[in-house]
Each structure stands twice: as C-alpha cells, then as structure tokens.
Motif scaffolding. Structure first.
Motif: not given
Lengths: 417, 91
Positions: A233-235, A351-353, A360-365, A378-381
């Motif tokens: 699992k890679i975030g 914040i997506s699969k 998983y990516f959490n980006c585009g902020w 919290d939501l990415f976790a």
C-alpha cells in the motif's frame, strides 16, 4: 503519552537549562517491509500516517521524505485556514478539517498556535458582490459561519483598509468567516510527526523515492535512495511532485505544477489582527505572531519546478497591497519564496484510489492545501485503510475527470487561480 | 522568470508571453467516436514533466503569434524555440 508536554515538564526542564528535552521523533533506518508507505513528509503526509496509526491501527508504516519533514510547501505557505467554499462537496471537506483544527493542539499535545482571527474576503466589483453574497448563502446552508459586510463594516473590522471610492478597485463589501484564521505551519508538521512516531510510525528523512515497483496492477514496493522497501500500500502525498511519482508508476494525472509565491515583511507592531483576502486584485495579507506581514502572491502561468517564481507576479500583488493599505508603503520585505503547487483543472483536490491496486493519491491541492491538512490526512487514511473513500472525499476521486462530475472551485474558492 | 527568443520578434521578457501548456496534443479527428476515457486523456491528463518539456507559447503582448518551445522545467532553461507546424527538435 510517553513524553507529555505540560507546564510541569516546562518547569522541570527549566532547571536543567532546557538541555534534557527528549527528541520529539526518531531517525530510524527503513525496515525491509511495511504495511503501508506514505511518500511525502509534509503536513498532509504526516497527518495521514498519524490517522492511519490512530484510527485504523496501522502502525507498521513509514513516511518517506526526500528532504526534511515540513521542509516543502508545509513550511512555505501563508498558513490561512478557512472553510467558506461554495459547493457542498468542498464545504464538507474543508469544514471537516476546520473542526479538527479547533481541538488539534489538545489532541496532539503540541501547540500549533491555531488562531481563529477570522478571514475576510473583499469584493471589488459588482460581480464579486454577487458571487460573494451567493457564497455566504451557500455556506450558511451548509452550516458554515459566514456573514456579508458592507463597506463601512469592512472598515470597522479592519480599519487600515483604504475604502475610498476613488481607488482603482474600490472595496464594495466583503464576507467574513469568524471561525477561520491561521496556525503555525511548522508546528503542524512537527506535532503530527511526534504523534505518529509515538504510535510506532517510522519517519524516514533524506530518503528519496526513485521508482515504484509493480507486479501487474498491484504495487509491490518502492525503490528509494536508501534501498528497496517492500509494501503493498502506497499513499502518495507529494504535492508539486505528484506527477513525478505518478510517472514512475506509469500513470498520468490531470495536474500542472507551478511556483506559487509568498513573502514576509520586516516585523512591526500589531497592525492587522485578521486575514484579508482579495480575489479580484489577488492580494492577501495577515500578520504573524512575530509581527511580519505575511503576503500571498499568485502562481506563475507555466509549469516549473524551480521553487522561485517570477518577479512580475510579486510586483502585481504588492501594487494591489499598497493601494488597499497605503500605510504599508514604506515596509521592507524580508523574505520571498516559491513553493511548487499541483493544480487540478477544477481547482479541487484529488484524494483517491487509482486503477493500480494499492496505489493512492492525495494531490491537486493547488494553492490552498494547508487549511485542509488535518481533514485531508484523516480522509486519506480512511481511503488507504479501507480501500474505499470516506463519504466526505468520495467526490474528490480521479474518475471525476472521466465522468465530468467536476467540483469547480475556481472563482468560488475565493482566490483567483 | 526568463527571456524568450520569439521566432518572430527576437528576445523578449517572459512576462510578454503567455503559456499554452503541453505541446503536440493532437485534437481528436473524430470527436463523436471518442470514449469518456479518451476525452479525459485529451482534455485533462498532462505529463507535467520535471525536466525537458515541449510546450506552446503565445507572444501575447507582442506579435500575438503562437510557437513551440522546449524548456527544462527543473531549471527554466530554454533548449529550443520553433514555429508551429515545424518538426520538434529531437533531444
């Protein structure tokens, strides 16, 4: 908590000249394998690790950071926190974060200096007035505090603003979110790092990710400057460098990375006790506890990873600042910096699969990620632990660029992009 | 911030130009045949390279003509400028 900070620990350590404080987090070498790996040791990445350990009991995890924690955009922003976004999905996301901010210092046992000094957004033309009024109504329907102020009320709330009708972009009013404010950005990274490390999370600095190993459509691990680390699992929380990591995995993202600039002045006595943002002229200003004016400028209009930014962008912002606040005309600027922000076509985050299992990516902020740090983590976790998004980040999936169900926050986000 | 050698006007300040993003993205020949995935790829997905990138620029405050440029996004160094329709130089 093993090493709780309190008035008593402060007194105790004062007797030993503050030389015996324990290190707040360790500096381990990476293990061969982890349950999950977070790429990026900024606020969002550290928060993700913290909530993975705390709420989902995933403690055999690591945060990989190519520099030092909080040394990227976490330490290069204007620290503004607010949740007055137009659309329901965004309001849910950002207000979730704001609610966590309100008790975060207590939760982390770390003073993040959260200050609800209010954020005021100014209107300079008739369309601004209509847009901002619409946004206050939308906010209130979503349970987010927002009020409309006329020109006199703006002047009363922040007396140094030039509200003369003769200026190039006169102030026709503004909105105010009183629960909004600022926090100390470094402390947010450090507080989360300490909290995560205490629960067993390895924080590995100076460890750059060089490649992502896949077996078919499942991730198997990461190649790093400290060797191969196995995980399924890679975030990825790499902000401006998200596309670089995505390219390693053979993925393309709807992002463009651009330098966003900010600058601070020499420190002066308290003069502005709130945050004032202006969309139309793109200038925003607040004052840090040290007394520096913290000024946010815009992004360069081309892709660049240089962490510099152009002079004309700063010049444009300062022109607007001077017209709105003539009192600042003789201030000297102390520092200027540029951070690389990853901007989505709809100015909302991802914040997506992905279609690769375990990635998983959490980006585009884009230009405004700091305010969302706790909520984002919290939501990415939740997304990583359950392999399913939480209902608050379901709208912020990668698939929205295929379905067309975008969350367009360009003008409505209260800052021009 | 850098200087750009406009193929029509010569060297000018970058602030005179506007960037049109990644170059050589071909407009779909049969838009009606495209799937949603292909539309997403065409409209939104970008290489966003850290390194040598091909991009379109417009001399907005000058001759207003479009041209292509090869630029290293990690240090803003420009490697080549070429006109629209010309073959991209091989690196």
């Amino acid at each position: 908590m093993k090493n709780k900070y309190s008035i008593f620990s402060l007194i105790k350590n004062a007797f030993s000249q503050h030389e015996n404080w324990k290190q707040a987090w360790g500096d381990p070498e990476p293990k061969r394998e982890y349950e999950a790996i977070i790429i990026g040791g900024g606020g969002h990445g550290l928060a993700t690790a913290y909530y993975l350990a705390k709420k989902h009991d995933m403690r055999n995890i690591a945060v990989l950071e190519k520099g030092w924690i909080g040394g990227g955009n976490t330490g290069r922003n204007t620290t503004i926190i607010r949740s007055n976004y137009l659309w329901d999905a965004s309001a849910g996301l950002y207000d979730h974060a704001l609610k966590i901010w309100e008790s975060l210092s207590q939760e982390l046992n770390y003073n993040i200096m959260f200050s609800q000094r209010g954020v005021m957004n100014l209107a300079h033309n008739l369309q601004d007035v209509r847009d901002l009024k619409r946004r206050t109504h939308a906010n209130r329907l979503n349970g987010i505090d927002a009020v409309w102020l006329n020109t006199d009320q703006v002047k009363e709330f922040c007396p140094i603003i030039n509200t003369s009708p003769d200026i190039r972009y006169p102030v026709l009013g503004g909105t105010l979110q009183r629960r909004a404010g600022t926090a100390r950005h470094d402390a947010v990274a450090w507080g989360y790092a300490r909290g995560a490390n205490e629960m067993g999370v390895d924080i590995i600095q100076n460890c750059e990710v060089k490649g992502i190993k896949r077996n078919g459509d499942q991730v198997e691990g990461v190649e790093t400057s400290k060797g191969f680390i196995k995980t399924n699992k890679i975030g990825v929380v790499a902000a401006g460098h998200s596309s670089v990591i995505a390219n390693m995995a053979g993925l393309k993202l709807p992002l463009e990375s651009k330098p966003l600039q900010a600058l601070v002045s020499e420190p002066v006595k308290p003069i502005i006790d709130t945050v004032v943002m202006s969309n139309a002229v793109h200038a925003y200003v607040s004052q840090s506890d040290k007394g520096e004016l913290v000024i946010g400028a815009g992004t360069d209009a081309y892709v660049s990873y240089t962490q510099r930014g152009s002079h004309d962008v700063v010049e444009g912002t300062l022109k607007a600042i001077l017209e709105l606040y003539p009192i600042f005309s003789r201030m000297k600027m102390l520092r200027q910096w540029g951070g690389i922000v990853d901007i989505c076509p709809d100015a909302s985050p991802i914040i997506s699969k992905t279609n690769i299992k375990g990635l998983y990516f959490n980006c585009g902020w884009g230009t405004g990620g700091f305010k969302a740090t706790p909520g984002s983590g919290d939501l990415f976790a939740h997304t990583i632990a359950n392999d399913e998004p939480h209902k608050l980040n379901a709208a912020f999936n990668l698939n929205r660029f295929v379905s067309g169900d975008l969350v367009d926050e360009h003008g409505a986000a209260a800052v021009a992009h | 911030m850098f200087l750009i050698n406009c193929p029509y006007c010569g060297e000018r300040d970058q602030s005179e130009f506007s960037c049109g993003g990644e170059a050589h993205i071909v407009r779909p020949k049969q838009p009606t045949e495209l799937s949603d995935d292909q539309w997403a790829e065409y409209l939104f997905m970008r290489k966003n390279i850290k390194g040598v990138q091909f991009e379109r620029w417009n001399h907005a405050h000058g001759c207003r003509k479009w041209f292509n440029m090869v630029r290293d996004t990690s240090n803003d160094k420009i490697h080549a400028v070429y006109k629209m329709g010309e073959k991209p130089p091989l690196e």
